[in-house]
Each structure stands twice: as C-alpha cells, then as structure tokens.
Write a protein that holds these residues in place. Structure first.
Motif, PDB file in Angstrom:
ATOM      1  N   PHE A  64      -3.016  -1.801  12.547  1.00 23.56           N
ATOM      2  CA  PHE A  64      -3.476  -0.731  12.298  1.00 23.56           C
ATOM      3  C   PHE A  64      -2.816   0.536  12.761  1.00 23.56           C
ATOM      4  O   PHE A  64      -3.683   1.281  12.078  1.00 23.56           O
ATOM      5  CB  PHE A  64      -4.905  -1.385  12.623  1.00 23.56           C
ATOM      6  CG  PHE A  64      -5.526  -2.955  12.501  1.00 23.56           C
ATOM      7  CD1 PHE A  64      -5.113  -2.984  10.818  1.00 23.56           C
ATOM      8  CD2 PHE A  64      -5.632  -3.580  14.054  1.00 23.56           C
ATOM      9  CE1 PHE A  64      -6.246  -4.112  11.309  1.00 23.56           C
ATOM     10  CE2 PHE A  64      -6.178  -4.186  13.112  1.00 23.56           C
ATOM     11  CZ  PHE A  64      -6.969  -4.841  12.409  1.00 23.56           C
ATOM     12  N   GLU A  65      -1.863   0.852  13.028  1.00 19.08           N
ATOM     13  CA  GLU A  65      -1.773   2.658  13.013  1.00 19.08           C
ATOM     14  C   GLU A  65      -0.388   2.391  11.731  1.00 19.08           C
ATOM     15  O   GLU A  65      -0.232   3.527  11.753  1.00 19.08           O
ATOM     16  CB  GLU A  65      -0.797   2.627  14.955  1.00 19.08           C
ATOM     17  CG  GLU A  65      -1.604   1.715  15.326  1.00 19.08           C
ATOM     18  CD  GLU A  65      -2.402   3.567  15.542  1.00 19.08           C
ATOM     19  OE1 GLU A  65      -2.408   4.407  15.302  1.00 19.08           O
ATOM     20  OE2 GLU A  65      -3.745   2.752  16.900  1.00 19.08           O
ATOM     21  N   PHE A  66      -0.328   1.432  10.884  1.00 21.26           N
ATOM     22  CA  PHE A  66       1.114   1.745  10.223  1.00 21.26           C
ATOM     23  C   PHE A  66       0.210   0.783   8.835  1.00 21.26           C
ATOM     24  O   PHE A  66       0.632  -0.993   8.790  1.00 21.26           O
ATOM     25  CB  PHE A  66       2.108   0.943  10.692  1.00 21.26           C
ATOM     26  CG  PHE A  66       3.255   2.165  11.701  1.00 21.26           C
ATOM     27  CD1 PHE A  66       3.923   2.907  11.233  1.00 21.26           C
ATOM     28  CD2 PHE A  66       2.625   1.456  12.141  1.00 21.26           C
ATOM     29  CE1 PHE A  66       4.064   3.389  12.000  1.00 21.26           C
ATOM     30  CE2 PHE A  66       3.391   2.434  13.725  1.00 21.26           C
ATOM     31  CZ  PHE A  66       4.128   3.652  12.982  1.00 21.26           C
ATOM     32  N   VAL A  67      -0.960   1.613   8.317  1.00 18.23           N
ATOM     33  CA  VAL A  67      -0.752   0.663   7.445  1.00 18.23           C
ATOM     34  C   VAL A  67      -0.565   1.514   5.952  1.00 18.23           C
ATOM     35  O   VAL A  67      -0.931   2.077   5.726  1.00 18.23           O
ATOM     36  CB  VAL A  67      -2.933   0.284   7.234  1.00 18.23           C
ATOM     37  CG1 VAL A  67      -4.111   0.048   5.918  1.00 18.23           C
ATOM     38  CG2 VAL A  67      -3.637   0.139   8.302  1.00 18.23           C
ATOM     39  N   SER A  68      -0.650   0.470   5.235  1.00 16.55           N
ATOM     40  CA  SER A  68       0.194   0.433   3.748  1.00 16.55           C
ATOM     41  C   SER A  68       1.783   2.041   3.748  1.00 16.55           C
ATOM     42  O   SER A  68       1.352   2.937   2.862  1.00 16.55           O
ATOM     43  CB  SER A  68      -0.729   1.960   2.255  1.00 16.55           C
ATOM     44  OG  SER A  68      -1.756   0.545   2.525  1.00 16.55           O
ATOM     45  N   VAL A  69       2.027   1.529   5.015  1.00 12.69           N
ATOM     46  CA  VAL A  69       3.176   2.537   5.434  1.00 12.69           C
ATOM     47  C   VAL A  69       4.677   2.678   4.729  1.00 12.69           C
ATOM     48  O   VAL A  69       4.950   1.478   4.641  1.00 12.69           O
ATOM     49  CB  VAL A  69       3.425   2.830   6.870  1.00 12.69           C
ATOM     50  CG1 VAL A  69       4.759   3.346   6.852  1.00 12.69           C
ATOM     51  CG2 VAL A  69       1.838   3.427   7.466  1.00 12.69           C
ATOM     52  N   GLY A  70       5.170   3.139   4.392  1.00 12.06           N
ATOM     53  CA  GLY A  70       6.263   3.038   3.317  1.00 12.06           C
ATOM     54  C   GLY A  70       7.117   2.616   4.195  1.00 12.06           C
ATOM     55  O   GLY A  70       7.301   2.928   4.981  1.00 12.06           O
ATOM     56  N   PRO A  71       9.127   2.108   3.316  1.00 16.87           N
ATOM     57  CA  PRO A  71       9.572   1.798   3.856  1.00 16.87           C
ATOM     58  C   PRO A  71      10.295   2.952   5.461  1.00 16.87           C
ATOM     59  O   PRO A  71      10.377   3.831   5.201  1.00 16.87           O
ATOM     60  CB  PRO A  71      10.621   1.433   3.007  1.00 16.87           C
ATOM     61  CG  PRO A  71      10.108   0.931   1.713  1.00 16.87           C
ATOM     62  CD  PRO A  71       9.074   1.963   2.006  1.00 16.87           C
ATOM     63  N   SER A  72      10.993   2.221   6.416  1.00 18.25           N
ATOM     64  CA  SER A  72      10.753   3.043   7.725  1.00 18.25           C
ATOM     65  C   SER A  72      11.815   2.705   8.569  1.00 18.25           C
ATOM     66  O   SER A  72      11.829   1.287   8.083  1.00 18.25           O
ATOM     67  CB  SER A  72      10.507   3.585   7.884  1.00 18.25           C
ATOM     68  OG  SER A  72       8.866   2.908   8.890  1.00 18.25           O
ATOM     69  N   LEU A  73      12.415   3.161   9.250  1.00 16.69           N
ATOM     70  CA  LEU A  73      13.233   2.376  10.210  1.00 16.69           C
ATOM     71  C   LEU A  73      12.099   0.791  10.974  1.00 16.69           C
ATOM     72  O   LEU A  73      13.195  -0.088  11.365  1.00 16.69           O
ATOM     73  CB  LEU A  73      13.654   3.406  11.555  1.00 16.69           C
ATOM     74  CG  LEU A  73      15.001   4.344  10.888  1.00 16.69           C
ATOM     75  CD1 LEU A  73      15.096   5.059  11.889  1.00 16.69           C
ATOM     76  CD2 LEU A  73      16.359   3.099  10.345  1.00 16.69           C
ATOM     77  N   LYS A  74      11.263   1.887  11.709  1.00 24.48           N
ATOM     78  CA  LYS A  74      10.428   0.823  12.292  1.00 24.48           C
ATOM     79  C   LYS A  74      10.091  -0.439  11.305  1.00 24.48           C
ATOM     80  O   LYS A  74      10.394  -1.739  11.860  1.00 24.48           O
ATOM     81  CB  LYS A  74       9.248   1.147  12.295  1.00 24.48           C
ATOM     82  CG  LYS A  74       8.170   0.068  12.925  1.00 24.48           C
ATOM     83  CD  LYS A  74       7.582   1.002  13.933  1.00 24.48           C
ATOM     84  CE  LYS A  74       6.434   0.096  14.919  1.00 24.48           C
ATOM     85  NZ  LYS A  74       5.241   0.910  15.698  1.00 24.48           N
TER      86      LYS A  74
END
Lengths: 294, 546
Positions: A64-74
């Motif tokens: 829930f800390e990363f919702v609808s987040v774009g491509p990233s290293l994580k």
C-alpha cells in the motif's frame, strides 16, 4: 502388381520419406526465424515452469506504500491500482496461459486429427456428414461459441475454457488433416498395407499419420497462436478465468481503466507479454510453413 | 428547536457515499458511442446544454423499482417531501414544514401550496397518501415495489392519514426521531407520484413527478434529456441551461477523457486516482468528507462456512484498513475499525475499540473454530471500479489465514443484473433458498454498496435487524435486534449514543459484515461550472448550475 512388388515399392517410398523428414528437421533447426521464435517461446516456458521461483513477489501481495507507481528499481514493471507488483503478476500469469493454450490446442489437434484421418480415409457418406458438421461449426466465430458455451454451462474455469477452445479448433484441424489424408490414401504404401490385411487403426495411425504430420504440426502452431489470443480475450471479457487471478487477459481487464489516469504500465506489460508469446508461436509457425513448403 | 428537531438534525456530519461506476470489459464499447453521440464544446465555454455523467442504470427508472445508477436519473425529475443535503441534513421540498408528537410516534407534514406535477396537475395530500400507501398494497404494485422494506416495523398503510388538502399525518408503529428521513430523497423510491399512477415499469415513459426537471427523452441505459419543469413549485428556479443531458457510463474512468475534452461538464462520482489526473486550472475537484456510504462485505451467518462467528471475527482481523485507505484510496476515505455502520455518525460512541489487523489472533480464532487450514469460498459481487479493488483486498487478506476466495464478479448488463437479483427476496431467515446462488441476498460472502444516508436507520432496519429485507448476512441476533430497536426509538442524542454503543459492540462481537472504510464522494467539473450539488446518495441537484 504382386504383394511383394508393392511392399518393395512401399519400403522404398517410406525410406525416402524418412530421409525427407530428417532433412526438413535439419532445415528447421537452421532457420533463423524458427530459432528466434523458439527462443522467445522457450523463455516463456521457463517462466511458466519456474515462475514461482523467479517472481520477486507473490501474485496477491499488496504494497500500500506503492500504489500505481511507475517502473522503478524496486518495481521494474511498476505497481497496479491495488499496489500489486506488475512484474510478478506477469511472470506468475505465464503458467496459466501457456498451459491452457497448449492443452487446448493439443486437445483440438488430437480430436481434429482423428476426425480428419477417419473422414479422409473412409470417404463416402461418413466424410460428407463429418464435413458438413465441420463447416457448420466453423461458420460460427470462435469467441461466440466459447462465450455461449461458458454461459450455457454456467461455468468459468480454466478447464472449461480449454475444452471449449479445443472443441472449437477441432473442425479446422480436421479439415486440414482430411485434405492431406485424401492424397495419401491413394499412394502405394497404403495399398500395400491394405493388401497385408493390416487393421484400419494401424493403417490410419501407423502408416498415414506419420506422413501427414507436417501439415498437422503447422496447423498446431497456427492454432496455438489463436489459442493464446482466444484465452487472453476470454479472460479480458471475464469469461475465462477468475477475476483477480494473475492472468494476462484478466490483468488488462482490471487495469485498462487506469490508462486514463496515465497508469499505462499495469496494462502495457501484460499486453506485451501476450503479444510476445503470440509472436513467438507465429514465428515458429512461419518457419515451419517455409520449410515444409505447405 | 424541539428535542426531536435537535435529534433529527444531529445526523452524520456528512452522510456520503458513491454510486459510481463500474469497470467492465464492455466499457470501451459504451464510451465510444457516447463520445460520438454527444456534441463537443470547448472547455470552459458556456453552453445551453448541461452534460452530466451518471452511473449505469441497474433497473428500470421507476419509483417502485429504481436502484443503483437509476437513482441519478430519478433525482432530476422526482420530488420528495424532504431532500437530503450534502451535509446529511434535510431541506424542505414538497413538505413545507413538519412537526412531531412528544413521543415521536405521530409526524405531521404540511404540504406546500401550489405544488404541481410536471404535467401541470396540482399535487395534493391525496397524491402524498397514495405514494406512501400504495407500496404496501401488492394488488397495486403487482409486487414490484422495493420500498416497503423501508418501513418494516415503522409504518403501515393505515398509518398514513390525510388530515386536509395540505396536511398528511404519519402514525408510526414505534417512535422514531429520524422519521423525516423516511420521506426524504434518501428513500429514493419515494418521490411523490400521482394518485392512482403505476410507479413500476412504464412510469419512465412519462416520468411524472414534481422535480425541477422534466424528461424530454429517455434511452434506457444510455441517455436521458431534460428541460426545465415549467410548473416547478419554486418560482425563483430559473436555470442557466435550457437542457440537461444525463449520460450513463459503465465506468467513471471512461467519462474522464470526455470531461477533459469538454464533451462532459460534470462527473458526480469518481475514483481518487482519476480525479488526481485533472488539471486544477481547468477543472474543479471537490472531495466531500467520508460518510456512511460504503461497501459492506457480508458473511452469511445462517449457512455456509461463516456460520461460526469466530471465523467472521478472524476474517475481519486480516484487513489492513489504514494501508488500503492510504494507498489504494489515496487517503480519501475514512477508516472504519469496528465494522459497524454507526461509525460515521455523530451519535457513534468513539470509546468502542477499533479493530486492527492481527493475523496471529485471526489464525488462533480459525484454529478454535476448527478450520486452522481455512477453506474455499466464493465472493460474489458486481463490477465497479472501487468494488473490484475492494474484492481483491478481501481475497488477498483472507488468504493470510488460509481462506481461498474465488471472485465471482457480475459484469452483466453494465454491472449488476445478476448480482442484484431480487429472486430470493425477501431475505428473511427461513424464507430463502439455503444455497449460494451468487446473488446479494443468497451468497456466502459478498459485497454490497450502500448509498450514504444522513441517518443510519435504513441500514439498521434493512440490513442489520433480523427482520431486514436487504440483509446479506442474515444475522439473527436478539442482542443486535434489541440494540437496533433501542436506537430507532431513541429520541435524544444521548439515548441514541447509548444505543449506538450497543450496536457497535454487537457488531464487533457478531461481525456479520466487514466495513473497512467509508468512501468519499469525489466530484469533478469544468472550472467555469458552478452551483452543481451532489448529495450523499449520489443524487444531483442542478437547479443552481451556471
């Protein structure tokens, strides 16, 4: 012509055919299109088998800390509107579509081959009835039949989808096999087998079948490509597998609305996965067509 | 202000919910024709046509049958005795004023003089009496009315009495301090219809009521066009628009591009993620406070795998409520921790503990209940942007304690034609098929969306009391029934708070429903548009739109 003479001719013919098959196999393995397609397909097959070990996260895991987040290293492929890792879901979704499409196509190929062999060999009224049935079924679009069957049976399961697609593919494969068998059944080796009083199943499956394999293999690969699209489409329409499962078509159905919010990655990566799998199969199909000169 | 008026006004600080739209595969097919159908206008340009987005209608748009998306369309032409405002309070409409007896058992409503239906016929007390009595008579409604359940144990046909041409008295079966809400737009099927009119299917062809707008044309599941009702009771009503178009969308997400390109003026309910993409220089986004409208997850208490309340309690302990509200809902929503509908209301007792995710405890409860390894169960619901996400939350959360949830999401006919079937209606225990047919009133596990009401009475009566006709969980608890009755009959805020505490505690104990969050109504319109109002029910008030 005596039985001995016919047998000698048949043996010679068989030997020639075996040599042709061997040469064709060599050609296939040297064909660049085939190698590219096979490599891509191999990649997805590995994902299907070892996906659970490769995927960085579980299919249902939510962050829930990363919702609808774009491509990233994580999150290499980003996350969807539920905070789920798109990469993991693409990887874990491979098994279902690969297994379903292969199984459905195999089912259709086995049934179609059996039907085509029988129709082409027996000819006459049996052939006429089978062909009319095949034409009737072929006239209805695959998706319509599939949706009707799934709705009528009030079921939504991978097994049902596989059976329905396999059934829908049977007539097309049957027609191809029948056409090949019509030509083969007039050749000497078939006449020799008859003269040797071989049983019909032996003639069909041991004598004729190996000689009509090239068109069957090509038809299998063509149908496999269709099966991938059919399963993805049915899943997109909510008729294939359970909503929420990490199936590529379902993932697109769940996330396409987010495109309007500029969240493209949750839809794009499953779509690319479908495209690459279908392209890999089509490349193989094209190379086989080229080699077999069908 | 009398103690009863105080009580009536001590409603939720907001009372909001959404009736927003569903996501389905067919949405592109719906959105594109609409894009072609409705004409364009530059963003910010004044137009004589106001274009509003609406959810897809679930059933026919008729007072006795309306539900879901159809209440948007009904809100334009209908007029009620009272109207629920966005604040959750009531505004007089056809009723000019109302008073009650000291024990809140008799309520008298004065009908405004000079009110006419939109066909020019005068509206009198006879029409009001007919509207409120016809729903009890199956020979009149032919059994199609869904509004009767609003009044179980509260009112019957004999209790509706015409005093004179402009006065109607309601004699209640039990005291109720919130009764004006029972004649308000919150009971969306109770807009006033003409005496002897049939309020079921067919009514939508004329849509005769007394609201501010008059229907010009209606294409079911697509678009309804309205013009000013020339007979509207408020003579000061002078709309800036000669026409209003209400366009139905399967998914709010598909309406956003049309808003961005000026082909729509206003969306009454949308997802936070969509709203965040709008340019603040061109569009106004309003977020109303979280209210009582939310998705209720029912766990069937009288058959199926959730009969043991320890399993229900365990299931409720698996959900990361703050995480979901913060992440998926972008922080626009309220966290509910005690799985009670009372939470958003000012009468809620805040001392009642809030539930937090506790997987260890949940597993312990599952072990005690004899299902340490969980079980498989279908979750039935219908396809809508927010419900889809909530269903996935339930699936992933329940999986933590071994409950394997198979999602059965109805996407038929734009959303809910199968799920919201009334086939097993009424859902009273013993009167319904004892199996899971994936409809809202006959499923082991399901999600039902409830619009935001200014007071919790309807939720309590229809969903939580054992006699409720819209009870997915079919709870049959003497403790809950007593607490609900105490709340319904309580007149003072203090008495309501006392009863509310009992309901909240019983909710925690029985856990027939999981209510993890309250949703907010998020609206968006072009910057130059002012005066549009949407209440917690999702009903539009476009009278002052400019």
């Amino acid at each position: 012509m005596s039985v001995e003479k016919l047998s000698a001719l048949a043996e010679k013919s068989n030997a020639e055919r075996k040599q042709i098959r061997s040469e064709r196999m060599q050609l296939v393995l040297r064909n660049k299109t085939f190698l590219v397609g096979a490599s891509m397909l191999g990649f997805w097959v590995i994902m299907a088998i070892f996906g659970n070990l490769i995927a960085p996260r579980g299919a249902g895991d939510q962050d829930f800390e990363f919702v609808s987040v774009g491509p990233s290293l994580k999150y290499w492929f980003g996350t969807d509107a539920n905070g789920q890792d798109v990469l993991s879901r693409v990887i874990l979704g491979t098994r279902l579509i690969v297994v379903m499409s292969f199984t459905a196509t195999a089912l259709g190929t086995i049934a179609g081959t059996a039907l085509g062999l029988a129709a082409g060999y027996f000819k006459g009224k049996f052939d006429m009835i089978v062909m009319r049935l095949i034409e009737a079924i072929s006239a209805i679009p695959v998706l319509i039949i599939a949706l009707l069957a799934i709705a009528a049976l009030e079921g939504r399961s991978p097994t049902l989808t596989v059976i329905v697609i396999g059934f829908v593919f049977t007539p097309n494969i049957g027609r191809t096999v029948r056409a090949a068998v019509l030509g083969e059944s007039e050749l000497e080796y078939v006449a020799a087998a008859r003269l040797r009083t071989e049983r019909t199943p032996h003639i069909l499956f041991r004598e004729i079948l190996p000689n009509v394999l090239p068109p069957i293999i090509v038809e299998f690969t063509v149908r496999l490509g269709y099966a991938i699209f059919a399963i993805a489409t049915l899943s997109f329409l909510g008729a294939g597998v359970e909503y929420g499962s990490p199936n590529w078509g379902t993932q697109i159905a769940e996330n396409w609305g987010s495109i309007y919010s500029n969240v493209w990655w949750a839809t794009a990566f499953p779509a690319l996965a479908i495209a690459s799998l279908a392209v890999s199969v089509n490349l193989i199909s094209d190379s086989l067509l080229e080699v077999f000169e069908i | 202000m009398s103690i009863i008026e105080q009580s009536t006004n001590e409603v939720s600080t907001n009372g909001l919910s959404r009736r927003h739209f569903i996501q389905a595969a067919a949405a592109t097919g719906v959105a594109i024709p609409f894009a072609q159908m409705i004409g364009g206008s530059a963003v910010g340009a004044a137009s004589t046509t106001l274009r509003l987005a609406s959810g897809k209608q679930e059933h026919v748009i008729a007072p006795w049958e309306t539900s879901g998306g159809s209440l948007f369309a009904l809100s334009m032409v209908g007029e009620w005795l009272t109207w629920q405002l966005p604040s959750g309070k009531l505004e007089p409409r056809i009723a000019e004023s109302w008073t009650s007896s000291a024990d809140a058992k008799q309520w008298v409503f004065k009908i405004r003089s000079g009110v006419k239906f939109n066909d020019g016929t005068p509206l009198t007390a006879d029409d009001v009496v007919y509207t409120f009595t016809s729903i009890f008579d199956k020979t009149i409604t032919k059994g199609v009315s869904r509004s009767k359940g609003n009044y179980d144990n509260i009112l019957d046909a004999k209790g509706v009495v015409k005093v004179d041409a402009n006065t109607v008295q309601f004699n209640l079966l039990q005291p109720n301090g919130n009764f004006p809400y029972f004649v308000s737009s919150a009971c969306y099927g109770m807009c006033i219809i003409k005496n002897k009119a049939f309020g079921g299917a067919g009514w939508e062809k004329t849509m005769i009521s007394a609201g501010p707008w008059k229907m010009v044309s209606h294409t079911p599941t697509e678009i309804t066009v309205y013009e000013k009702n020339p007979y509207y009771w408020d003579s000061s009503f002078n709309p800036a628009y000669s026409k209003v178009e209400l366009v139905q969308f399967v998914s709010a997400a598909t309406a956003v591009p049309l808003l961005k390109t000026g082909k729509l003026d206003y969306i009454g309910a949308m997802e936070a993620a969509d709203a965040l993409t709008l340019d603040k220089a061109k569009f106004t986004v309003n977020t109303l406070p979280a209210g009582a409208g939310f998705a209720h997850v029912h766990m069937r208490t009288n058959f199926g795998p959730f009969q043991d309340k320890r399993i229900r309690q365990a299931a409720a302990l698996t959900i990361d409520r703050p995480g979901y509200v913060k992440g998926v809902m972008k922080g626009i929503g309220g966290i509910v921790g005690n799985d009670s509908v009372m939470d958003p209301y000012v009468t809620a007792d805040k001392s009642v503990p809030q539930r937090k995710m506790d997987i260890a405890k949940a597993k312990e409860l599952m072990k005690e209940a004899g299902v340490p390894n969980g079980f498989k169960v279908d979750l039935s619901t219908w396809a809508r942007d927010d419900i889809n996400k909530y269903a996935k939350l339930i699936k992933t959360s329940f999986a933590k304690i071994g409950i394997k949830v198979n999602l059965v999401i109805d996407g038929s006919d734009g959303g809910s034609a199968v799920y919201y079937t009334y086939d097993p209606y009424p859902s009273k225990p013993g009167k319904v098929n004892q199996f899971d047919n994936h409809s809202w009133l006959a499923s082991n596990l399901g999600i039902v969306d409830w619009a935001g009401r200014g007071v919790p009475d309807q939720y309590l009566m229809r969903e939580w009391r054992s006699t409720g006709d819209w009870s997915g969980a079919m709870l049959d608890s003497r403790v809950m029934d007593a607490a609900v009755d105490e709340y319904l009959q309580a007149i003072t805020p203090a008495a309501k708070k006392k009863a509310s505490k009992k309901i909240q505690e019983a909710s925690l104990d029985e856990t027939p429903y999981i209510l993890a969050y309250t949703s907010n109504l998020i609206t968006a319109g072009r910057k130059s548009l002012t005066g549009m109002v949407v209440n917690g029910m999702g009903q539009y008030d476009a009278r002052a739109a400019k």
